[in-house]
Design an enzyme around this catalytic site. Sequence first.
Site, PDB file in Angstrom:
ATOM      1  N   VAL A 298       0.869  -1.181   0.000  1.00 36.43           N
ATOM      2  CA  VAL A 298       0.000   0.000   0.000  1.00 36.43           C
ATOM      3  C   VAL A 298       0.900   1.223   0.000  1.00 36.43           C
ATOM      4  O   VAL A 298       1.814   1.334   0.821  1.00 36.43           O
ATOM      5  CB  VAL A 298      -0.923   0.007   1.236  1.00 36.43           C
ATOM      6  CG1 VAL A 298      -1.771   1.268   1.252  1.00 36.43           C
ATOM      7  CG2 VAL A 298      -1.805  -1.231   1.247  1.00 36.43           C
ATOM      8  N   ASN A 445      18.824  -3.710 -17.879  1.00 36.31           N
ATOM      9  CA  ASN A 445      19.370  -4.512 -18.973  1.00 36.31           C
ATOM     10  C   ASN A 445      19.784  -3.655 -20.170  1.00 36.31           C
ATOM     11  O   ASN A 445      20.543  -2.710 -20.017  1.00 36.31           O
ATOM     12  CB  ASN A 445      18.375  -5.598 -19.365  1.00 36.31           C
ATOM     13  CG  ASN A 445      18.060  -6.534 -18.213  1.00 36.31           C
ATOM     14  OD1 ASN A 445      18.914  -6.784 -17.377  1.00 36.31           O
ATOM     15  ND2 ASN A 445      16.851  -7.038 -18.151  1.00 36.31           N
ATOM     16  N   GLY A 496       9.656   2.622   0.106  1.00 38.05           N
ATOM     17  CA  GLY A 496       9.420   3.295   1.380  1.00 38.05           C
ATOM     18  C   GLY A 496      10.505   4.299   1.718  1.00 38.05           C
ATOM     19  O   GLY A 496      11.568   4.350   1.106  1.00 38.05           O
TER      20      GLY A 496
END
Length: 579
Positions: A298, A445, A496
Amino acid sequence: MEPGGRRRQQQQQRRLQELRREATQYYQDHRVPQRMEEALNALFPQRPADLYGELANYFSKFSKAPVICKLVGRKVLDGVGQPTLEVEIYCTVKNYEKRICSTVMSSHSQIPENALPETTEADEKERNDSVNTAVEWVNESLNMMLRGLKPTDQCKVDKILGEYFTKKVEEKKEVQKQEEEEEEEATLALTSCTPSATSLPGKKKSAKPGKKVAVAERPIPPAEPAESVLRGSVAIGGTSLAVAKAGAAVSRIPLYLHIALLKCDQDSLKEMTLPLPMVTLLNCEKISPAKLRLVKEVMLIPPVQLSLKQGIERVLDIQKEMMRLLQPPGEAPSSQVADSKKGRAHNTGKKAPLKGKYEILTGTFKSPDEMVDVYVELINKFPFIIALIDPLRKEDRQQWSNICCALGSKCYLIAEDAATYISKLKTDQNINVPMCSGVVLKYINETKVSDLIEVTGLLDGQRHITILGSPDGESSDDSLVDLAVGLGARFIKLGGLSRGERVTKYNRLLAIEEELAKNRTLREANLEFIAFAEESQPEKQLSDVLPPPKQDSLPPQLSQPALQVHSLPAQHADLGHPN
């Protein structure tokens, strides 16, 4: 002193005086000091304090433009201790070799977290071999091919990198083809020496009487195979990004401005918009005290009315309060709530899906069609949720169309797994991308800076929103933030507010906001939802996925931090094998 010695000394003094008079007369006749002073006054009418410094700066304008003279690749560790690639750029500046910049690529893995030990060991070996190959490419082939090019010529550099990568892909295909032919020959030889077994006549097996036969449910499309990654391909992306940073450095402008000018084809930019950060609040996995099965994480999106600094501070306050509420009584506060386990793909299903069910809670299963109703009910009940990332598997394309028609005017429907490989989105015109509001792009990549510019331009033209996201194995290199700002991404997905490699990127975003505000070039962000057409659209290439847009303004109640839910569609489960 003898008379002869005294005479010689007097003659030398007279001669020295004559030379001084001649030199003085020469400078007076040719007016050298006066002409020099007139020239300096014309060049520097303000009379600078450091005249020699101003002279050096003036004449440096006429020197040859810096060119790449050396590339250095080395193996380093990313934020989770996995090997990855660092690329350094050296340029010839005013006849001197000078280190300009370096970049560290983030690694990306598709191996499931619950993979068998031998699978994990093989993946780690492959990763290590890939980085070693990338280091070899940079130090040898790419070092020779890019020598003498201007770091500001991004298009030319990326073209060379793309051609080199295509050559390596063709070489790999040839090797695979040869191996398959040899294997086929060996199989034919073995078959010709072994007598074929004939099946004995007998009765066909029938179901035992009394045994219930399960009613077949509507099958779902099988999961698409993981994209193959060419060993060493990270050298392409790392070199392209390093050259972009070097181009910005020699141009003496920030990387985000350099990227924006490349995208706008050197047109002047009056204002720029910062991407809104998607800040992870809760990670709903094994390490989280709030374990949910419907969602993976979330996230909070700060209000557009606040500055980025104010929004981050508000999110931090909410995060601290959430940690306090979720912490069991008597235990010390934990910093793991907004963290997530990186370096592995998030696939927690222990068995392949047999009946096409999503396990939204332990023992509770929903079909893809039922999941659409679940999300509609969720958004109607919690209108502050303004974005869903991967609410369904990318293979459930019909359900993607249904959920877009139902919720497109209320929230963003974002595809992340379907848009991991930027180069494929650019080159494959028949790629099947689910109907969505936007995609999450990751610089990994063989992705090149030119690829990002081209794909984001395509998304902008089709009114998709662009989100730049951090790969699994993050590094402390903050170039991702400059890329997001320069490309005009609507959001940036960094995770976060914890761990150094993430906080470094948030701090870079705050620094750019301060710089744009100081220069008065910061434009306020704007959020718009899209009302999709009611009828289902046929699957087309990326540029045709989105129907003609109808803009709806942001609901007024979203002046507070908005929620975003990142679903976990990989948790399909077999009804007979609940976790």
